[in-house]
Design a protein around this motif. Structure first.
Motif, PDB file in Angstrom:
ATOM      1  N   GLN A 121       0.873  -1.174   0.000  1.00 37.75           N
ATOM      2  CA  GLN A 121       0.000   0.000   0.000  1.00 37.75           C
ATOM      3  C   GLN A 121       0.909   1.224   0.000  1.00 37.75           C
ATOM      4  O   GLN A 121       1.746   1.387   0.887  1.00 37.75           O
ATOM      5  N   LYS A 122       0.776   2.094  -0.980  1.00 37.46           N
ATOM      6  CA  LYS A 122       1.706   3.213  -1.176  1.00 37.46           C
ATOM      7  C   LYS A 122       1.100   4.529  -0.698  1.00 37.46           C
ATOM      8  O   LYS A 122      -0.010   4.887  -1.083  1.00 37.46           O
ATOM      9  N   ARG A 123       1.849   5.250   0.125  1.00 40.75           N
ATOM     10  CA  ARG A 123       1.406   6.560   0.594  1.00 40.75           C
ATOM     11  C   ARG A 123       1.640   7.611  -0.491  1.00 40.75           C
ATOM     12  O   ARG A 123       2.397   7.397  -1.431  1.00 40.75           O
ATOM     13  N   LYS A 124       1.011   8.787  -0.344  1.00 48.34           N
ATOM     14  CA  LYS A 124       1.137   9.838  -1.351  1.00 48.34           C
ATOM     15  C   LYS A 124       2.387  10.690  -1.146  1.00 48.34           C
ATOM     16  O   LYS A 124       3.035  11.108  -2.111  1.00 48.34           O
ATOM     17  N   ASN A 125       2.710  10.980   0.107  1.00 42.94           N
ATOM     18  CA  ASN A 125       3.837  11.868   0.386  1.00 42.94           C
ATOM     19  C   ASN A 125       5.043  11.087   0.903  1.00 42.94           C
ATOM     20  O   ASN A 125       4.928   9.918   1.287  1.00 42.94           O
ATOM     21  N   GLU A 212     -14.250   2.813  12.301  1.00 46.51           N
ATOM     22  CA  GLU A 212     -14.543   1.465  12.794  1.00 46.51           C
ATOM     23  C   GLU A 212     -13.519   0.460  12.288  1.00 46.51           C
ATOM     24  O   GLU A 212     -13.095  -0.447  13.016  1.00 46.51           O
ATOM     25  N   LYS A 213     -13.126   0.596  11.024  1.00 46.31           N
ATOM     26  CA  LYS A 213     -12.156  -0.308  10.405  1.00 46.31           C
ATOM     27  C   LYS A 213     -11.183   0.497   9.536  1.00 46.31           C
ATOM     28  O   LYS A 213     -11.535   1.554   9.002  1.00 46.31           O
ATOM     29  N   TYR A 214      -9.978  -0.031   9.401  1.00 45.90           N
ATOM     30  CA  TYR A 214      -9.019   0.567   8.473  1.00 45.90           C
ATOM     31  C   TYR A 214      -9.032  -0.265   7.195  1.00 45.90           C
ATOM     32  O   TYR A 214      -8.822  -1.478   7.230  1.00 45.90           O
ATOM     33  N   THR A 215      -9.280   0.375   6.063  1.00 40.20           N
ATOM     34  CA  THR A 215      -9.382  -0.337   4.789  1.00 40.20           C
ATOM     35  C   THR A 215      -8.082  -0.233   4.004  1.00 40.20           C
ATOM     36  O   THR A 215      -7.571   0.863   3.767  1.00 40.20           O
ATOM     37  N   ILE A 216      -7.563  -1.374   3.603  1.00 40.43           N
ATOM     38  CA  ILE A 216      -6.325  -1.430   2.831  1.00 40.43           C
ATOM     39  C   ILE A 216      -6.620  -1.225   1.343  1.00 40.43           C
ATOM     40  O   ILE A 216      -7.564  -1.789   0.802  1.00 40.43           O
ATOM     41  N   SER A 217      -5.796  -0.422   0.710  1.00 43.06           N
ATOM     42  CA  SER A 217      -5.888  -0.229  -0.739  1.00 43.06           C
ATOM     43  C   SER A 217      -4.578  -0.713  -1.366  1.00 43.06           C
ATOM     44  O   SER A 217      -3.530  -0.081  -1.207  1.00 43.06           O
ATOM     45  N   ASP A 257     -10.314  -6.399   5.168  1.00 40.49           N
ATOM     46  CA  ASP A 257      -9.719  -7.084   3.995  1.00 40.49           C
ATOM     47  C   ASP A 257      -8.249  -7.446   4.209  1.00 40.49           C
ATOM     48  O   ASP A 257      -7.470  -7.532   3.253  1.00 40.49           O
ATOM     49  N   ARG A 258      -7.878  -7.669   5.431  1.00 42.47           N
ATOM     50  CA  ARG A 258      -6.501  -8.057   5.737  1.00 42.47           C
ATOM     51  C   ARG A 258      -6.121  -9.353   5.029  1.00 42.47           C
ATOM     52  O   ARG A 258      -4.993  -9.516   4.558  1.00 42.47           O
ATOM     53  N   ASP A 259      -7.086 -10.253   4.918  1.00 41.74           N
ATOM     54  CA  ASP A 259      -6.840 -11.548   4.276  1.00 41.74           C
ATOM     55  C   ASP A 259      -6.436 -11.406   2.814  1.00 41.74           C
ATOM     56  O   ASP A 259      -5.697 -12.236   2.283  1.00 41.74           O
ATOM     57  N   LYS A 260      -6.938 -10.357   2.159  1.00 49.17           N
ATOM     58  CA  LYS A 260      -6.588 -10.145   0.749  1.00 49.17           C
ATOM     59  C   LYS A 260      -5.083  -9.906   0.586  1.00 49.17           C
ATOM     60  O   LYS A 260      -4.474 -10.372  -0.380  1.00 49.17           O
ATOM     61  N   VAL A 261      -4.511  -9.174   1.530  1.00 47.96           N
ATOM     62  CA  VAL A 261      -3.071  -8.899   1.486  1.00 47.96           C
ATOM     63  C   VAL A 261      -2.283 -10.167   1.803  1.00 47.96           C
ATOM     64  O   VAL A 261      -1.310 -10.495   1.116  1.00 47.96           O
TER      65      VAL A 261
END
Length: 320
Positions: A121-125, A212-217, A257-261
């Motif tokens: 997962q890539k940050r912008k800055n 409530e949850k942190y979503t991974i992109s 969606d931790r399992d996806k990673v």
């Protein structure tokens, strides 16, 4: 007329350019001495001086930096170890650090690649963007990989001193080492590692209040770069191990969606026949006393985990 003007402009600018180069080198050399910026410059200095050469290289984010104690692994397997954990950055810049390592140091026999939900997962800055300043002038790898983030532009990479314009705190930091008010021997890390003598904090509690949850992109280019890296290791006969170090159980539950990673790492492991050691369900991950936040082990937890890891590594990798 225009040609004459440009010629005069060039003749005027040339002495300034010539003078700016040694000034840039001097400023950068003093800034490199800094033990600020979570010790990132200490690691880069070891890389560029060739002092980071090792048999076993540990790569990853801050979770690698504070989770793997090189001394414990060295004693277990009798091989040299260096921890290249890059604080706050995903595989995109971890790979860049590996490229820079390869230019000045011997190839490691084994690479332990620490992975987690943020690896692809890539940050912008650019987190702690100051850490790149002393090394980025005319550095093609650094230009290629850091320019994909918000922060620097063409002139920062290729025109001396431009990147230091307006950086008051950075200039103060460099000045303190020139003046001698700070000691460059006061190091933050040892072989890239720094155990954190901390107790559990409120980071997770604050995070759950906000959402409530942190979503991974998942960043597809980062995932593809990780696969490219695996192929390169296979081609160069470097043993590669993907390791998901312990993560506190409540922190795991907080990530959607931790399992996806995890499945991405399992897929790569199977496709290229490389080990993937997942410590998400290890007993350490259920004991808050070993963490200072949901993602990071404290020094006690780090030493316990590294001891477990070293024993397994010795049994399954070195003997094999």
């Amino acid at each position: 007329m225009m040609k004459k003007f440009l010629k005069k402009l060039f003749l005027f600018a040339l002495p300034l350019m010539v003078l700016s180069i040694p000034l840039d080198i001097m400023l950068s050399n003093y800034l490199k001495k800094s033990n600020n910026y979570n010790g990132e410059m200490e690691v880069m200095n070891d890389i560029y001086s060739g002092k980071a050469s090792c048999d076993i290289a540990i790569m990853g984010s801050s979770r690698a930096w504070v989770h793997f104690n090189p001394d414990i692994i060295e004693k277990a397997v009798n091989q040299s170890v260096y921890n290249f954990g890059h604080d706050g950055h995903n595989f995109w810049l971890q790979y860049m650090r590996n490229l820079e390592y390869n230019k000045y140091n011997k190839a490691p026999k084994t690479i332990i690649q620490s992975v987690d939900v943020f690896t692809i997962q890539k940050r912008k800055n650019l987190y702690l963007y100051e850490q790149f300043l002393p090394y980025m002038l005319w550095n093609s790898n650094m230009a290629k990989y850091t320019s994909t983030y918000e922060g620097y532009d063409f002139f920062d990479y290729y025109i001396p001193l431009v990147r230091y314009c307006g950086e008051k705190e950075v200039l103060k930091e460099a000045y303190s080492y020139w003046k001698g008010t700070k000691n460059p021997n006061d190091k933050t890390r040892t072989k890239g590692y720094a155990g954190r003598d901390k107790k559990w904090n409120s980071d997770l509690k604050k995070a759950t209040v906000k959402k409530e949850k942190y979503t991974i992109s998942i960043d597809k280019p980062s995932e593809e770069l990780l696969e490219k890296f695996i192929i390169e290791c296979n081609k160069n006969n470097i043993n590669l191990i993907l390791v998901y170090t312990p993560e506190y159980i409540d922190g795991q539950k907080f990530v959607k969606d931790r399992d996806k990673v995890i499945n991405v790492y399992k897929k790569l492991s199977k496709k290229y026949a490389i080990p993937f050691w997942d410590y998400s369900s290890d007993s350490i991950s259920f004991n808050k006393d070993y963490f200072y936040n949901a993602n990071h082990l404290n020094k006690t937890g780090s030493n316990l985990f590294t001891t477990k890891f070293a024993e397994r590594f010795k049994k399954e990798i070195t003997t094999k």
